[in-house]
Design a protein around this motif. Structure first.
Motif: not given
Length: 273
Positions: A91, A97-102, A104-105, A107
């Motif tokens: 991440s 985008t990868v970091d953002e998706a990870v 959010r999960v 959180d």
């Protein structure tokens, strides 16, 4: 007390617990489930910590209980740290985008309380001790992702990483050769505190009577002692030893974690001088 003294003392205590767990069949004088004398006998030469209400030797059960406690703590912490470190590196390194998706999960996952969820799962499915340790590791890995990711974000833009990338090195090589070694001390501290946390959770499950009934653990011992009048009858040899064993290993892991924190964070050493 100096940091080196705290580190040596904590390592010595943890090593002693590990030796006891490995040599439990040799050290314990009786089988932990065997009836070895009269019920509720006080400590004597044959039973150093007396017997419980089922006439089982408390000292033998205390020795064997070390295995379950260390297994839950160390196996759960290993899974949590390995998974959290891997996800955190990926991440933080790729970002975007990868970091953002990870994140959010993570959180969402971090809003779920670990102990109540683990309580429900073990209550309904009654998993064995190994499955319980794996569940602990999976549920506890989310918190480590944020810690590792924050460190990787700064390493990913460091000059030595940027230079290696400019030379054409692959992402997998950079993460394994340059990012991971700089993260290992932080992951080590996370492992120590996770092990302490998971040991206490395992003892809590045993105390509530929903742990693995085929495995002797200190939580079960404390639960049975409290339910069968150990406090009212003054049977200290039944209640106090497992409580002291829990306290000592928890303190040793806490001391080890704080000593390691000083080692990886120079600012803490300066503040405590």
């Amino acid at each position: 007390m100096s940091r080196k003294t705290v580190l040596a003392a904590s390592l010595g205590i943890i090593l002693a617990y590990c030796v006891v767990a490995l040599l439990a069949p040799v050290i314990a004088p009786y089988d932990p489930h065997a009836i070895t004398g009269a019920p509720l006998s006080p400590p004597d030469r044959e039973h150093p910590l007396g017997t419980n209400d089922l006439a089982q030797d408390i000292f033998s059960r205390l020795i064997w209980g070390t295995r379950a406690t260390l297994l839950l703590g160390f196996l759960g912490a290993t899974i949590a740290v390995v998974l959290g470190t891997a996800v955190g590196i990926i991440s933080g390194y790729y970002g975007g985008t990868v970091d953002e998706a990870v994140m959010r999960v993570i959180d969402v996952a971090m809003t779920i309380p670990i102990f109540p969820l683990l309580l429900i799962l073990t209550m309904f499915f009654r998993p064995g001790i190994y499955v319980t340790a794996v569940l602990m590791g999976l549920l506890g890995s989310f918190q480590g992702v944020r810690v590792i990711r924050s460190q990787v974000l700064s390493l990913a833009v460091a000059d030595f990483v940027t230079g290696t990338r400019a030379l054409g090195a692959r992402d997998g090589y950079i993460m394994g050769r340059h990012i991971l070694p700089n993260i290992l001390p932080l992951a080590g501290v996370k492992f120590v505190f996770s092990a302490q946390h998971f040991m206490l959770i395992g003892i809590g499950l045993g105390f509530l009577g929903i742990g693995d009934p085929s495995v002797v653990d200190w939580g079960q011992m404390i639960n049975r002692a409290s339910q069968n009048g150990a406090i009212i009858l003054g049977l200290w040899w039944w209640l106090i030893p497992p409580g002291l064993a829990v306290t000592l290993i928890s303190l040793a892991l806490a001391w080890l974690g704080y000593a390691c924190e000083d080692e990886i964070n120079p600012r803490l050493r300066l503040l405590r001088v």
